[in-house]
Design an enzyme around this catalytic site. Structure first.
Site, mmCIF file in Angstrom:
data_model
loop_
_atom_site.group_PDB
_atom_site.id
_atom_site.type_symbol
_atom_site.label_atom_id
_atom_site.label_comp_id
_atom_site.label_asym_id
_atom_site.label_seq_id
_atom_site.Cartn_x
_atom_site.Cartn_y
_atom_site.Cartn_z
ATOM 1 N N THR A 14 -16.840 20.243 -13.008
ATOM 2 C CA THR A 14 -16.426 19.064 -12.242
ATOM 3 C C THR A 14 -16.704 19.241 -10.750
ATOM 4 O O THR A 14 -17.296 18.366 -10.109
ATOM 5 C CB THR A 14 -14.903 18.852 -12.422
ATOM 6 O OG1 THR A 14 -14.614 19.016 -13.801
ATOM 7 C CG2 THR A 14 -14.455 17.511 -11.962
ATOM 8 N N ARG A 46 -23.045 28.143 -17.428
ATOM 9 C CA ARG A 46 -23.024 28.681 -18.787
ATOM 10 C C ARG A 46 -24.172 28.162 -19.651
ATOM 11 O O ARG A 46 -24.701 28.855 -20.481
ATOM 12 C CB ARG A 46 -21.690 28.334 -19.445
ATOM 13 C CG ARG A 46 -20.885 29.595 -19.713
ATOM 14 C CD ARG A 46 -19.596 29.285 -20.394
ATOM 15 N NE ARG A 46 -18.637 28.735 -19.444
ATOM 16 C CZ ARG A 46 -17.422 28.334 -19.783
ATOM 17 N NH1 ARG A 46 -17.028 28.385 -21.040
ATOM 18 N NH2 ARG A 46 -16.598 27.866 -18.882
ATOM 19 N N ARG A 48 -27.753 25.271 -19.870
ATOM 20 C CA ARG A 48 -28.716 24.512 -19.057
ATOM 21 C C ARG A 48 -28.699 23.026 -19.397
ATOM 22 O O ARG A 48 -29.683 22.318 -19.129
ATOM 23 C CB ARG A 48 -30.113 25.070 -19.266
ATOM 24 C CG ARG A 48 -30.255 26.477 -18.730
ATOM 25 C CD ARG A 48 -31.714 26.865 -18.688
ATOM 26 N NE ARG A 48 -31.857 28.264 -18.298
ATOM 27 C CZ ARG A 48 -32.850 28.732 -17.569
ATOM 28 N NH1 ARG A 48 -33.796 27.925 -17.144
ATOM 29 N NH2 ARG A 48 -32.914 30.007 -17.271
ATOM 30 N N GLU A 130 -11.428 26.680 1.408
ATOM 31 C CA GLU A 130 -10.644 25.456 1.650
ATOM 32 C C GLU A 130 -10.260 24.752 0.354
ATOM 33 O O GLU A 130 -9.186 24.151 0.249
ATOM 34 C CB GLU A 130 -11.466 24.498 2.537
ATOM 35 C CG GLU A 130 -10.732 23.258 2.979
ATOM 36 C CD GLU A 130 -9.455 23.571 3.758
ATOM 37 O OE1 GLU A 130 -9.558 23.951 4.914
ATOM 38 O OE2 GLU A 130 -8.351 23.433 3.187
ATOM 39 N N VAL A 133 -6.778 25.519 -2.390
ATOM 40 C CA VAL A 133 -5.396 25.014 -2.335
ATOM 41 C C VAL A 133 -5.417 23.517 -2.058
ATOM 42 O O VAL A 133 -6.016 23.070 -1.070
ATOM 43 C CB VAL A 133 -4.584 25.725 -1.226
ATOM 44 C CG1 VAL A 133 -3.175 25.164 -1.137
ATOM 45 C CG2 VAL A 133 -4.544 27.228 -1.460
ATOM 46 N N ILE A 137 -7.251 18.337 0.437
ATOM 47 C CA ILE A 137 -6.418 18.398 1.654
ATOM 48 C C ILE A 137 -6.860 19.596 2.497
ATOM 49 O O ILE A 137 -6.868 20.721 2.003
ATOM 50 C CB ILE A 137 -4.914 18.537 1.300
ATOM 51 C CG1 ILE A 137 -4.460 17.371 0.431
ATOM 52 C CG2 ILE A 137 -4.073 18.622 2.568
ATOM 53 C CD1 ILE A 137 -3.011 17.455 -0.028
ATOM 54 N N GLU A 191 -4.000 21.028 -18.509
ATOM 55 C CA GLU A 191 -4.855 21.874 -19.336
ATOM 56 C C GLU A 191 -4.402 21.746 -20.796
ATOM 57 O O GLU A 191 -3.293 21.311 -21.073
ATOM 58 C CB GLU A 191 -4.684 23.341 -18.919
ATOM 59 C CG GLU A 191 -4.912 23.604 -17.439
ATOM 60 C CD GLU A 191 -6.351 23.406 -17.016
ATOM 61 O OE1 GLU A 191 -7.260 23.683 -17.809
ATOM 62 O OE2 GLU A 191 -6.565 22.942 -15.881
ATOM 63 N N LYS A 206 -1.404 29.026 -5.395
ATOM 64 C CA LYS A 206 -1.724 28.308 -4.146
ATOM 65 C C LYS A 206 -0.742 28.704 -3.039
ATOM 66 O O LYS A 206 -1.132 28.900 -1.886
ATOM 67 C CB LYS A 206 -1.687 26.797 -4.404
ATOM 68 C CG LYS A 206 -2.768 26.351 -5.391
ATOM 69 C CD LYS A 206 -2.531 24.941 -5.888
ATOM 70 C CE LYS A 206 -3.583 24.517 -6.892
ATOM 71 N NZ LYS A 206 -3.250 23.275 -7.594
ATOM 72 N N GLY A 303 -9.914 17.045 -8.528
ATOM 73 C CA GLY A 303 -10.939 16.019 -8.755
ATOM 74 C C GLY A 303 -12.266 16.426 -8.146
ATOM 75 O O GLY A 303 -12.321 17.168 -7.167
HETATM 76 N N1 HSE Z 1 -4.256 21.927 -12.411
HETATM 77 C C1 HSE Z 1 -4.199 21.585 -11.019
HETATM 78 C C2 HSE Z 1 -3.228 20.446 -10.814
HETATM 79 C C3 HSE Z 1 -5.494 21.146 -10.430
HETATM 80 O O1 HSE Z 1 -2.730 19.852 -11.764
HETATM 81 O O2 HSE Z 1 -2.960 20.145 -9.654
HETATM 82 C C4 HSE Z 1 -6.296 22.163 -9.755
HETATM 83 O O3 HSE Z 1 -5.610 23.088 -9.030
#
Ligand code: HSE
Length: 440
Positions: A14, A46, A48, A130, A133, A137, A191, A206, A303
């Site tokens: 992503t 991982r 192509r 950057e 975390v 932001i 997840e 974080k 995102g």
């Molecule tokens: N799994 C994290 C969240 C996204 O839900 O904020 C990436 O750190």
């Protein structure tokens, strides 16, 4: 213009694909602002398979570690993830080989940040993160650069979008925790194994990075108090609302007289505070500095595009020739982390007890609080959902009733001691719920 800055990007998920799109879409602006073309020289992933992004003439590497040390790249961009394996090996190899590193890997930095910072200083290269975390932001640079003239007293925030989404759904749509989690999974936020998010571990990674930047200490993710949101019930959400609070999963790093508190836990925040308004998957980070006062940064915490925006800003810094120590001060000057005792934490508490509906139960509970000098600000006994109403109403034998209390400021040790004694007394039907009230 000078020679191009050649990137080797490892990981085309992503964020990796978001970065490639950004590099293509804003190529001219990037070159103008850095006076240097930024070139996607190599990629590694991982498989192509076609990802629908324009990789141009980038050289393909099946092995990210080989790419990390290849003479054809200047910057190794690590978007693989994980605190061990290829990601760690490749980042270390790149730093040793004198390549700048840009990474979004919070787990790697939380576990090995101090050592990686030392390594980057040995070979005089940048270690920028950057995106590690709070996604889009710009909090790392805010702490490392914009606020480096301040003494920071506290940094705290909503650092996990999945948890904030779940708590928001529970509050706004009266969903149970399980229902809200299912929804988060269906929308692709959580997840497949959501423990990492809902158990507070993602927030902890974080927070460990922010603590180090805020207080100039070595990264100490293992020295943290972590609680997740799994125990939050609809009753807690409704009681919080009645009492003018919202429940948020916060990561808090606080400088105290005895050391630094690093804690991740659900917290009550006043309904009218700015952080209470942060809803859905949005993240927010608040920083209290001695000269700047209180700051709040809010925005997309994850995102493709938002995270790519942060990765790009790290690359731009390198292209411009700027270099700051990874954690704000040279790695050798990072102080050992001194953990404050959580038992000495001072604050007010929300307590919910399911009290057996029998004479004297509340008096006994109040006695246990009094023994430990815990003073109550408010106490509300809620009617159980199936209770009879009216003068003739009698408790059903063995029935329990929710009692919600707010304490005045006390210590963690005192409230924990009181709740343990209450549970042992058998006046409550289940373990007490206790949520810290964060003073904002
Ligand atoms: N799994 C994290 C969240 C996204 O839900 O904020 C990436 O750190």
């Amino acid at each position: 213009m000078t020679s191009p800055l050649r990137l080797g990007v490892a990981g085309l998920g992503t964020v990796g694909c978001g970065l490639v799109r950004l590099l293509r879409q804003n190529a001219e602006q990037l070159a103008d602002s850095t006076n240097r073309p930024i070139e996607l020289a190599a990629v590694s992933a991982r498989s192509r398979k076609d990802r629908g992004v324009d990789l141009g003439n980038a050289v393909w590497f099946d092995d990210a570690v080989k790419m990390a040390v290849d003479p054809g790249i200047d910057v190794f961009v690590e978007l693989i993830g994980g605190d061990a394996g290829v990601a760690k090996e490749a980042v270390e190899a790149a730093l040793r080989a004198g390549k700048h590193v840009v990474t979004a890997n919070k787990a790697l930095l939380a576990r090995h940040g101090t050592d990686l910072a030392k390594l980057s200083e040995k070979t005089n290269v940048s270690l920028n993160f950057e995106a590690a975390v709070a996604g889009g932001i710009p909090v790392i640079k805010t702490l490392r650069e914009s606020l480096c003239g301040n003494q920071i007293r506290r940094v705290y925030g909503i650092l996990n979008g999945t948890c904030n989404f779940i708590l928001t759904r529970m509050q706004q749509d009266k969903r149970s925790f399980a229902e809200a989690l299912k929804e988060a999974q269906a929308l692709g936020y959580a997840e497949a194994d959501p423990t990492f998010d809902v158990g507070g571990f993602d927030t902890a990674h974080k927070l460990a990075i922010l603590t180090s930047l805020a207080f100039g200490t070595r990264v100490a993710v293992d020295q943290m108090h972590i609680e997740g949101i799994e125990s939050i019930t609809q009753e807690d959400i409704e009681s919080a609302d009645d009492l003018d609070y919202r429940i948020k999963l916060l990561g808090v790093a606080l400088l105290t007289e005895s050391g630094i508190e690093q804690r991740v836990h659900p917290a009550m925040v006043p309904k009218d505070s700015a952080i209470a308004e942060v809803s859905g998957v949005t993240n927010a980070v608040a920083i209290d500095g001695d000269f700047v006062g209180n700051l709040l940064l809010a925005g997309a915490g994850a995102g493709s595009h938002a995270t790519a925006s942060s990765v790009a800003s790290d690359i731009i810094d390198i292209a411009r020739g700027g270099r700051a120590p990874a954690f704000g001060v040279p790695a050798g000057k990072l102080k050992p982390y001194k953990r404050a005792k959580l038992g000495q934490h001072q604050g007010a508490y929300y307590v919910r007890l399911n009290v057996f509906d029998r004479p004297g139960a509340l008096a006994k509970i109040a006695g246990r609080m009094g023994e430990r000098e815990v003073s109550l600000e408010s106490i509300v006994q809620r009617r159980p959902p199936d209770a009879q109403v009216g003068i003739a109403a009698k408790p059903k034998p063995g029935s329990d009733t929710p009692v919600v209390m707010i304490t005045h400021e006390t210590t963690e040790q005192a409230i924990r001691g009181a709740l343990e004694a209450i549970y042992k007394d058998g006046t409550v039907s289940e373990k007490p719920q206790m949520i810290r009230i964060e003073e904002l």
